[in-house]
Design a protein around this motif. Structure first.
Motif, PDB file in Angstrom:
ATOM      1  N   GLY A   8      36.127  37.615  37.309  1.00  0.00           N
ATOM      2  CA  GLY A   8      37.399  36.994  36.926  1.00  0.00           C
ATOM      3  C   GLY A   8      38.521  37.338  37.874  1.00  0.00           C
ATOM      4  O   GLY A   8      38.385  37.241  39.095  1.00  0.00           O
ATOM      5  N   THR A   9      39.647  37.763  37.316  1.00  0.00           N
ATOM      6  CA  THR A   9      40.874  37.930  38.094  1.00  0.00           C
ATOM      7  C   THR A   9      40.826  39.065  39.112  1.00  0.00           C
ATOM      8  O   THR A   9      41.725  39.161  39.943  1.00  0.00           O
ATOM      9  CB  THR A   9      42.077  38.128  37.155  1.00  0.00           C
ATOM     10  N   LEU A  14      42.524  36.406  43.810  1.00  0.00           N
ATOM     11  CA  LEU A  14      43.022  36.146  42.462  1.00  0.00           C
ATOM     12  C   LEU A  14      43.987  37.249  42.020  1.00  0.00           C
ATOM     13  O   LEU A  14      44.163  38.266  42.697  1.00  0.00           O
ATOM     14  CB  LEU A  14      41.868  35.961  41.479  1.00  0.00           C
ATOM     15  N   GLU A  15      44.600  37.033  40.888  1.00  0.00           N
ATOM     16  CA  GLU A  15      45.738  37.816  40.412  1.00  0.00           C
ATOM     17  C   GLU A  15      45.587  39.333  40.473  1.00  0.00           C
ATOM     18  O   GLU A  15      46.511  40.037  40.878  1.00  0.00           O
ATOM     19  CB  GLU A  15      46.042  37.383  38.975  1.00  0.00           C
ATOM     20  N   ASN A  17      43.123  41.129  42.132  1.00  0.00           N
ATOM     21  CA  ASN A  17      42.307  41.641  43.227  1.00  0.00           C
ATOM     22  C   ASN A  17      42.951  42.850  43.893  1.00  0.00           C
ATOM     23  O   ASN A  17      42.254  43.759  44.347  1.00  0.00           O
ATOM     24  CB  ASN A  17      42.035  40.537  44.250  1.00  0.00           C
ATOM     25  N   SER A  41      37.270  31.643  28.320  1.00  0.00           N
ATOM     26  CA  SER A  41      38.615  31.833  28.847  1.00  0.00           C
ATOM     27  C   SER A  41      39.440  32.491  27.744  1.00  0.00           C
ATOM     28  O   SER A  41      39.546  31.957  26.643  1.00  0.00           O
ATOM     29  CB  SER A  41      39.242  30.488  29.222  1.00  0.00           C
ATOM     30  N   ARG A  45      44.156  33.427  30.738  1.00  0.00           N
ATOM     31  CA  ARG A  45      44.659  34.532  31.561  1.00  0.00           C
ATOM     32  C   ARG A  45      43.538  35.212  32.328  1.00  0.00           C
ATOM     33  O   ARG A  45      43.746  35.680  33.440  1.00  0.00           O
ATOM     34  CB  ARG A  45      45.389  35.552  30.693  1.00  0.00           C
ATOM     35  N   HIS A  46      42.363  35.327  31.694  1.00  0.00           N
ATOM     36  CA  HIS A  46      41.204  35.956  32.327  1.00  0.00           C
ATOM     37  C   HIS A  46      39.954  35.550  31.563  1.00  0.00           C
ATOM     38  O   HIS A  46      40.039  35.117  30.416  1.00  0.00           O
ATOM     39  CB  HIS A  46      41.342  37.487  32.377  1.00  0.00           C
ATOM     40  N   TRP A 117      34.555  31.614  36.668  1.00  0.00           N
ATOM     41  CA  TRP A 117      36.010  31.566  36.494  1.00  0.00           C
ATOM     42  C   TRP A 117      36.683  30.726  37.574  1.00  0.00           C
ATOM     43  O   TRP A 117      37.566  29.926  37.293  1.00  0.00           O
ATOM     44  CB  TRP A 117      36.570  32.990  36.482  1.00  0.00           C
ATOM     45  N   ARG A 118      36.275  30.872  38.837  1.00  0.00           N
ATOM     46  CA  ARG A 118      36.896  30.071  39.907  1.00  0.00           C
ATOM     47  C   ARG A 118      36.737  28.567  39.657  1.00  0.00           C
ATOM     48  O   ARG A 118      37.691  27.809  39.835  1.00  0.00           O
ATOM     49  CB  ARG A 118      36.276  30.401  41.257  1.00  0.00           C
TER      50      ARG A 118
END
Length: 126
Positions: A8-9, A14-15, A17, A41, A45-46, A117-118
């Motif tokens: 995920g994020t 991404l947010e 990383n 999801s 948000r994640h 997620w991507r």
């Protein structure tokens, strides 16, 4: 160093990383799970992924190399309901990675059909 799977994020670009980068984790490769997981999801948000007995699918993820101490730091910064567990990859290898607790997914949008997620955020413009 430990192989650590993120879905995920925490993934590149991404947010969150930066959380991996600041503890010195290094990207190893993109990979996929064995087809035994489902993905949700959480409020867009994640994501949260967990293993199922049937109707699972392969989920795209990234493998990072991380120290044991840094792994603990990452876990402490993850949202409630996400934890570290063993993830089975498509080649049969098991690695530690981020999993969601089933309660977290209750009432949330299942996004397994996107395969990761991507793909979901690209499709839904999250």
């Amino acid at each position: 160093m430990i192989d650590f799977a993120v879905n995920g994020t925490l993934m590149r670009g991404l947010e969150l990383n930066a959380n991996l980068l600041k503890v010195g984790a290094t990207f190893v490769r993109e990979d996929i799970t064995a087809p035994i997981y489902r993905l949700w999801s959480i409020g867009d948000r994640h994501p949260a992924m967990f293993r199922v007995k049937e109707n699972g699918r392969a989920i795209a993820l990234e493998i990072w190399s991380i120290s044991p101490a840094a792994l603990g730091e990452i876990l402490l910064s993850e949202p409630a309901g996400l934890s570290i567990g063993k993830i089975l990859l498509s080649d049969g290898q098991e690695v530690l990675g981020v999993l969601g607790e089933p309660f977290l997914c209750e009432g949330q949008k299942e996004i397994t059909e996107y395969g990761g997620w991507r793909a979901y955020i690209k499709h839904s413009n999250v």
